[in-house]
Write an enzyme that holds these catalytic residues in place. Structure first.
Site, PDB file in Angstrom:
ATOM      1  N   ALA B  46       0.820  -1.226   0.000  1.00  0.00           N
ATOM      2  CA  ALA B  46       0.000   0.000   0.000  1.00  0.00           C
ATOM      3  C   ALA B  46       0.853   1.275   0.000  1.00  0.00           C
ATOM      4  CB  ALA B  46      -0.969   0.004   1.196  1.00  0.00           C
ATOM      5  N   ILE B  47       2.039   1.184  -0.591  1.00  0.00           N
ATOM      6  CA  ILE B  47       2.930   2.332  -0.602  1.00  0.00           C
ATOM      7  C   ILE B  47       2.880   3.024  -1.959  1.00  0.00           C
ATOM      8  CG2 ILE B  47       5.318   3.088  -0.227  1.00  0.00           C
ATOM      9  CD1 ILE B  47       4.101   1.550   2.116  1.00  0.00           C
ATOM     10  N   HIS B  49       5.297   4.711  -3.901  1.00  0.00           N
ATOM     11  CA  HIS B  49       6.747   4.831  -3.819  1.00  0.00           C
ATOM     12  C   HIS B  49       7.265   6.116  -4.427  1.00  0.00           C
ATOM     13  CE1 HIS B  49       7.262   0.774  -2.342  1.00  0.00           C
ATOM     14  NE2 HIS B  49       6.418   0.348  -3.252  1.00  0.00           N
ATOM     15  N   LYS B 249      12.147  -4.996  -2.503  1.00  0.00           N
ATOM     16  CA  LYS B 249      12.418  -3.922  -1.557  1.00  0.00           C
ATOM     17  C   LYS B 249      12.585  -4.413  -0.121  1.00  0.00           C
ATOM     18  CE  LYS B 249      10.071  -0.352  -4.296  1.00  0.00           C
ATOM     19  NZ  LYS B 249       9.558  -1.122  -5.449  1.00  0.00           N
ATOM     20  N   ILE B 333       3.198  -6.244 -13.909  1.00  0.00           N
ATOM     21  CA  ILE B 333       3.103  -5.037 -13.080  1.00  0.00           C
ATOM     22  C   ILE B 333       3.279  -5.442 -11.620  1.00  0.00           C
ATOM     23  CG2 ILE B 333       1.804  -2.934 -12.594  1.00  0.00           C
ATOM     24  CD1 ILE B 333       2.394  -3.285 -15.554  1.00  0.00           C
ATOM     25  N   GLU B 334       4.541  -5.665 -11.241  1.00  0.00           N
ATOM     26  CA  GLU B 334       4.831  -5.855  -9.824  1.00  0.00           C
ATOM     27  C   GLU B 334       5.155  -4.474  -9.274  1.00  0.00           C
ATOM     28  OE1 GLU B 334       8.639  -7.519  -8.967  1.00  0.00           O
ATOM     29  OE2 GLU B 334       9.344  -7.256 -11.016  1.00  0.00           O
ATOM     30  N   CYS B 398     -20.458  -3.056  13.180  1.00  0.00           N
ATOM     31  CA  CYS B 398     -19.099  -3.491  13.518  1.00  0.00           C
ATOM     32  C   CYS B 398     -18.607  -2.638  14.668  1.00  0.00           C
ATOM     33  CB  CYS B 398     -18.173  -3.350  12.312  1.00  0.00           C
ATOM     34  SG  CYS B 398     -16.415  -3.474  12.720  1.00  0.00           S
ATOM     35  N   CYS B 400     -15.849  -2.920  16.567  1.00  0.00           N
ATOM     36  CA  CYS B 400     -14.411  -2.627  16.623  1.00  0.00           C
ATOM     37  C   CYS B 400     -14.037  -1.423  15.761  1.00  0.00           C
ATOM     38  CB  CYS B 400     -13.605  -3.848  16.182  1.00  0.00           C
ATOM     39  SG  CYS B 400     -13.878  -5.307  17.204  1.00  0.00           S
ATOM     40  N   CYS B 440     -19.621  -9.244  14.372  1.00  0.00           N
ATOM     41  CA  CYS B 440     -20.551  -8.641  13.414  1.00  0.00           C
ATOM     42  C   CYS B 440     -20.890  -9.503  12.193  1.00  0.00           C
ATOM     43  CB  CYS B 440     -20.014  -7.313  12.930  1.00  0.00           C
ATOM     44  SG  CYS B 440     -18.439  -7.461  12.082  1.00  0.00           S
TER      45      CYS B 440
END
Lengths: 390, 479
Positions: B46-47, B49, B249, B333-334, B398, B400, B440
């Site tokens: 989720a970066i 870069h 990385k 697409i890495e 939910c 939490c 939930c």
């Protein structure tokens, strides 16, 4: 300003409410997130509740009804379908429901009775795939007993705590096949009567010193790999065994639900994961009390009710301004005793101290010291039961 | 007949479809799974870069830096979360320092802004909880974090709002070229399109082969992650990397844009494109290496672990080309795929233009999508206004994550609607908290059953055979 706001309408909350009322305080409000009172007891349809309290073997809903009936008779106000979002150290409570939206209540005193939640698979880092068919035992219980659906047919259960044992029997009665119950420790943490009535009576094998090391299955569970563990509770290579199944139930620990407690700035005990309290179950914030499973995980709901009554009576005293904290004695334990409740003594009267041990043992001696001085000592031959602590 | 069929509803296919939906083109998205974002797009770091890592002059480098510059605006348009928290690549010794200087130079060549080496007091003031053995670091202030599946859902939703069609449970089995157009078959359905975009992730080589292009292969590279409770979310401010190796990385420690702490990924070449299981070995490696980078990680606050498969192309760079007229590969697409996705979309649009596709901007194109997390971030008065109009926003489902019934219903009804438990989870965060849906889920199953008009026992975790319940109980209630 409401005199007493009780967060949670399960056995702890209801017992506390009744005790507060019977001690003379009338301005009470119970806030409950579910659509009815009773808490977790609603889905505990097996019997065995109330043996100590009422001398009867009641089912969960029957036990809950005893208190709900009283709450109704006394006309104690209840808000259902209402979730508390926040509580400040000044006892301002923020809650929400469909009818009123988000609202605040200022309380003179608060009783925390939110109960606990189950530890999920994720917290154990069990490797493998993430298919459908993995449930904590309580969630499976909800599907069966509250919704009327069977979550699986070929079951492996991890954890021989009472919830796991009860579910072994429940699923069997619904026509599922429980292949085994795995228990990490070399002894079970469930009540002896549950081992008998839920496993032995149904020929369900109990594998002590075993754990689940991997889950298999693409869309639905197809099996689990179980392994024996060594004295450090680490899996022993060479003992790995694939067990086909479509469901894994986890009964691997209860964690008191203290998110609100933290928001109120209340000090928690890292061992119980509940608030630090005195013999009146008052927390580190004056006027905020805690009782039931939110404080520490109880074995029997009978003890929850007893504790809730203690808290309820103390709250009434607090409201009336009576009661004085004359002393402050902190109770320390040596580790062999994992924790005590209460953790501190603030009045001058006799106190009941409840404790849990770290390891089951026979022929022990219990010593109580005041500073260096031994003030009480007693030998105990009976096996002290161990509970799975959070 | 469609003008463009995009195969794959991961973040790359989604962003391409969104870009193309801004023109007068009939676009459809074909996805084999039951929902969008089911591949690497939901299981990555989720970066966003900064772009110092990719090799100079590579397509990866160019599209990384472009994407990194575009992402903040894209996130705002699509109403998704984005936070520019900065990246740190840490070094422990002289050898690492040499690598950091190499990355600094590479970054400068690639056009990354603001890169510098930090040491000593400055380093520890940026990141106080780093391991005391850390000697130096490369600081990239343009690094950011976001939620990759939130972006994917929003991009697909925006494309659909602008007229694109989404076909789920559509696994492409064959592609034929007939009369200058493509016929794409799933076995039960055929879609005709003038152009095809192959954004099929780990399966993009299989798709390319269907039209006779076997110039590349794609193999899966597994990455395992551990996610910690929000209590741990501010242990680090930046995304903390180690110096990279040829496998990638390395294991990082990062806050997520939702406030959790994310550790991982490992990097292991695999052969099975379907195997997304985590391993004892991989998870231990994450714990060990994360602990070497940052002090005070409370591993007992783990709430879940998961695994993603990177689509690694055999050429070492992104494979974006047109092997035969009308067919565009967007393969391999890495990382930095998420970051590059908005730039990839522009690049592919240009490729189509070169193929003489008329890109006439749609007159009523709306580039914006309302944020789905708006209710959660509104203040109490705004929330109460909403609850007055719709009481389901007053009911928490939910506990939490404090997600209301209204938000869950919206997730099911808003393009692309959730159809299963995981779909609700990714769109609302319900089931992503401490109890991981223990409390939930039975309620959410009921809401899905009601909204979609399907029996309770047919609700699944993620489609196919992933049913939550097998059957009614013997005395089953009538829900």
């Amino acid at each position: 300003m409401t005199d007493v706001v009780i967060i949670g309408g399960g056995p702890a909350g209801m017992s506390a409410a009744v005790a507060v009322y019977e001690s003379g305080v009338r301005d009470i409000l119970i806030i409950e997130r579910d659509t009815s009172l009773g808490g977790i007891l609603q889905q505990c349809i097996h019997n065995g509740f109330g043996l100590h309290r009422f001398g009867e073997e009641l089912t969960g809903p029957e036990y809950a009804w005893k208190y709900e009936k009283r709450v109704r008779e006394l006309g104690i106000p209840v808000k259902l379908g209402t979730t508390v979002l926040d509580i400040t150290p000044e006892k301002v409570i923020t809650a929400t429901n469909a009818e009123e939206g988000i609202f605040t209540i200022k309380a003179r005193s608060v009783i925390l009775a939110m109960g606990c939640r189950e530890r999920p698979r994720g917290a154990l880092n069990i490797a493998g795939s993430r298919p459908a068919g993995i449930y904590s035992a309580g969630t499976a219980q909800k599907y069966i007993n509250m919704k009327g659906y069977l979550p699986g047919k070929e079951i492996v259960i991890l954890g021989s705590g009472d919830i796991g044992l009860i579910m072994a029997r429940r699923m069997t009665l619904e026509g599922a096949k429980v292949k085994m119950v795995c228990e990490l420790m070399p002894y079970s943490s469930g009540l002896a009567r549950n081992i008998r009535q839920c496993l032995d009576d149904f020929d369900i094998p109990l594998r002590l010193s075993h754990t689940v090391v991997e889950i298999h299955g693409k869309e639905r569970v197809e099996g689990v790999t179980v392994a024996q563990v060594d004295e450090n509770r680490k899996p022993i290579l060479g003992t790995y065994e694939f067990v086909p199944c479509d469901t894994l139930l986890l009964s691997v620990g209860l964690i008191p639900e203290n998110e609100l407690t933290k928001k109120a700035g209340i000090k928690l005990d890292p061992i119980t994961n509940g608030a630090i309290v005195d013999e009146n179950r008052e927390t580190s914030v004056p006027g905020i009390f805690a009782c039931g499973n939110v404080l520490h995980v109880h074995d029997l709901v009978d003890f929850v009710s007893e504790e809730a009554e203690t808290a309820g009576k103390a709250v009434a005293e607090y409201i009336s301004g009576a009661g004085d904290n004359m002393s402050l004695i902190e109770i320390e334990t040596d580790g062999k005793i994992r924790y005590t409740v209460p953790q501190r003594i603030t009045r001058g009267d006799d106190v009941d101290v409840f404790f849990r041990v770290g390891v089951a043992a026979r022929n022990v001696r219990i010593n109580v010291y005041s500073g260096e001085k031994l003030v009480f000592s007693q030998k105990k031959r009976a096996l002290l039961q161990v509970r799975w602590s959070a | 007949m469609y003008d463009v069929a995009v195969i794959g509803a991961g973040v790359v296919g989604a962003m391409i479809a969104r870009k193309l939906s801004s023109f007068d083109l009939k676009v459809c998205i074909l996805e084999r799974e039951h929902d969008v974002a089911m591949g690497a797009s939901r299981a990555n770091s989720a970066i966003v870069h900064a772009g110092f890592d990719a090799k100079e002059k590579s397509l990866k480098a160019r599209l990384n830096v472009e994407g990194s510059e575009m992402m903040e605006k894209t996130a705002a348009e699509l109403g998704v979360k984005y936070k520019r928290n900065g990246s740190l690549v840490i070094g422990f010794n002289a050898e690492d320092k040499v690598m950091l200087y190499e990355l600094l130079e590479r970054g400068k060549t690639n056009g990354v802004r603001g890169l510098r080496i930090v040491e000593g007091e400055e380093l520890f003031s940026i990141e106080p909880n780093l391991s005391k053995d850390v000697a130096c670091a490369l600081y990239a202030p343009t690094g950011a974090i976001m939620c990759p599946y939130e972006l994917t859902v929003a991009a697909v939703g925006n494309a659909m709002d602008n007229g694109a069609d989404l076909k789920l449970d559509f696994e492409v089995k064959s592609i034929s070229r007939i009369d200058g157009r493509y016929e794409i078959c799933s076995g039960t359905e055929t879609v005709k399109s003038r152009f095809v975009i192959n954004a099929a992730g780990v399966y993009s080589d299989k798709i390319a082969k269907m039209v006779g292009d076997d110039s590349f292969t794609v193999h899966p590279r597994r990455g395992e992650y551990i996610l910690l409770d929000k209590e741990c979310g501010n242990l680090v401010n930046t995304t903390v990397f180690r110096t990279p190796s040829k496998m990638g990385k390395g294991i990082l420690v990062t806050p997520t844009v939702d406030g959790n702490l994310l550790l991982g990924p490992t990097s292991e070449d695999m052969t099975d494109k379907e195997d997304k299981s985590t391993s004892e070995f991989g998870l231990s490696k994450v714990i060990r290496e994360a602990g070497e980078n940052v002090c005070g990680i409370l591993f007992n606050k783990t709430i879940t672990s998961f695994c993603g498969l990177r689509a690694v192309g055999s050429t070492g760079d992104f494979i974006i080309n047109t092997p035969i007229p009308g067919f565009v590969n967007v393969a391999g697409i890495e990382s930095p795929g998420l970051t590059a996705s908005p730039a990839i979309a522009e690049y592919v649009a240009k490729l189509l233009e070169e193929q003489c596709v008329e890109l006439n901007p749609k007159v009523d194109y709306n580039s914006r999508r309302a944020p789905m997390h708006a209710f959660r971030e509104a203040d109490i008065d705004e929330k109460n206004e909403i609850i007055k109009r719709d009481e389901t926003y007053g009911r928490i489902i939910c506990r939490c994550e404090e997600i209301t019934e209204g938000e869950i219903i919206a997730a099911i009804r808003t393009n692309p609607g959730a159809r299963d438990l995981d779909g609700v989870k990714r769109r609302t965060r319900a089931q992503m908290g401490r109890c991981q849906g223990g409390f939930c889920s039975p309620q959410i199953v009921e809401i899905i059953s009601r909204e979609l008009g399907i029996p309770y026992e047919e609700v699944t975790k993620f489609g196919g055979n992933s049913r939550i319940n097998i059957s009614k109980t013997k005395g089953g209630a009538d829900i």
